[in-house]
Scaffold this motif. Sequence first.
Motif, PDB file in Angstrom:
ATOM      1  N   GLU A  80      -5.346 -31.996  11.073  1.00  0.00           N
ATOM      2  CA  GLU A  80      -5.494 -30.654  11.617  1.00  0.00           C
ATOM      3  C   GLU A  80      -6.688 -29.948  10.972  1.00  0.00           C
ATOM      4  N   ARG A  81      -7.293 -29.036  11.724  1.00  0.00           N
ATOM      5  CA  ARG A  81      -8.443 -28.287  11.209  1.00  0.00           C
ATOM      6  C   ARG A  81      -8.187 -26.791  11.080  1.00  0.00           C
ATOM      7  N   VAL A  82      -7.074 -26.316  11.655  1.00  0.00           N
ATOM      8  CA  VAL A  82      -6.852 -24.865  11.629  1.00  0.00           C
ATOM      9  C   VAL A  82      -5.354 -24.566  11.709  1.00  0.00           C
ATOM     10  N   ALA A  83      -4.944 -23.501  11.074  1.00  0.00           N
ATOM     11  CA  ALA A  83      -3.575 -22.985  11.186  1.00  0.00           C
ATOM     12  C   ALA A  83      -3.651 -21.563  11.732  1.00  0.00           C
ATOM     13  N   VAL A  84      -2.734 -21.221  12.620  1.00  0.00           N
ATOM     14  CA  VAL A  84      -2.743 -19.888  13.225  1.00  0.00           C
ATOM     15  C   VAL A  84      -1.564 -19.068  12.714  1.00  0.00           C
ATOM     16  N   ASN A  85      -1.745 -17.775  12.716  1.00  0.00           N
ATOM     17  CA  ASN A  85      -0.718 -16.858  12.236  1.00  0.00           C
ATOM     18  C   ASN A  85       0.276 -16.559  13.354  1.00  0.00           C
ATOM     19  N   ARG A  86       0.971 -17.595  13.772  1.00  0.00           N
ATOM     20  CA  ARG A  86       1.894 -17.463  14.888  1.00  0.00           C
ATOM     21  C   ARG A  86       3.026 -18.470  14.710  1.00  0.00           C
ATOM     22  N   ALA A  87       4.254 -18.017  14.869  1.00  0.00           N
ATOM     23  CA  ALA A  87       5.440 -18.878  14.835  1.00  0.00           C
ATOM     24  C   ALA A  87       6.201 -18.678  16.135  1.00  0.00           C
ATOM     25  N   SER A  88       6.238 -19.724  16.944  1.00  0.00           N
ATOM     26  CA  SER A  88       6.923 -19.659  18.230  1.00  0.00           C
ATOM     27  C   SER A  88       7.554 -21.023  18.472  1.00  0.00           C
ATOM     28  N   PHE A  89       8.869 -21.118  18.297  1.00  0.00           N
ATOM     29  CA  PHE A  89       9.565 -22.402  18.265  1.00  0.00           C
ATOM     30  C   PHE A  89      10.125 -22.782  19.633  1.00  0.00           C
ATOM     31  N   GLU A  90      10.013 -24.066  19.970  1.00  0.00           N
ATOM     32  CA  GLU A  90      10.668 -24.583  21.167  1.00  0.00           C
ATOM     33  C   GLU A  90      12.119 -24.952  20.885  1.00  0.00           C
TER      34      GLU A  90
END
Length: 219
Positions: A80-90
């Motif tokens: 991986e190259r980036v992490a986003v400030n978002r948590a959205s679970f399936e």
Amino acid sequence: MADILLTGFQPYGGRQLNPSAEVLRALDGSRIEGATVHGLLLPCSFTAAKDPLEEAIATFRPAVVLSTGLWPGEPMIRLERVAVNRASFEIPDNDGTLMRDDPVDARGPVARAVTLPVGDIIIALRRKGIPARVSDTAGTFLCNTTLYRALGACEQVDHPAHCGFVHLPYLPQQVAELLDELSEQGQLELHQRADLASMSLEMMVEAVRTTLAVSVAGI
């Protein structure tokens, strides 16, 4: 001497195994390029995984932090190259928490870039005959959350650390079990699905070992 923090996850989603936990067990306590590997098995919990991760980074002040996790359907090693400030679970985590488009950290930046030498690692893996690719999305489940938090924790120490994330495929025995389940359900025609790809534990261990070696050498 330099320290390495290597993290993996407990099984989740009803699975009995998580390849990241198996790779962690194989490498915990080993030495790579003169650096000691400290393994940290994280719970598959948005809440409970935060403190152990941040405390380990603060305690060991590692030169390299590498987190690993399963991406069902991934046929190769994925950096991986980036992490986003978002948590959205399936699916819910193991505590039953189901995040819905929530921030990982309400006070954090929109995204954080990994600090591993990703390009050099990909070259090294492919030279060893290990299929590997680069990814610009770690998803929005716990893998992304862990990467985002690890990068943030590394920013708090007073020396730079190489920090990143590797996604792993299924283990072969996991695919065998999945095929059994599909057969029992009368859905064996689904054997052509891409998410039935797998990789041996030995190759995954060597991939992570190589990733760590390249990262330590680049410090």
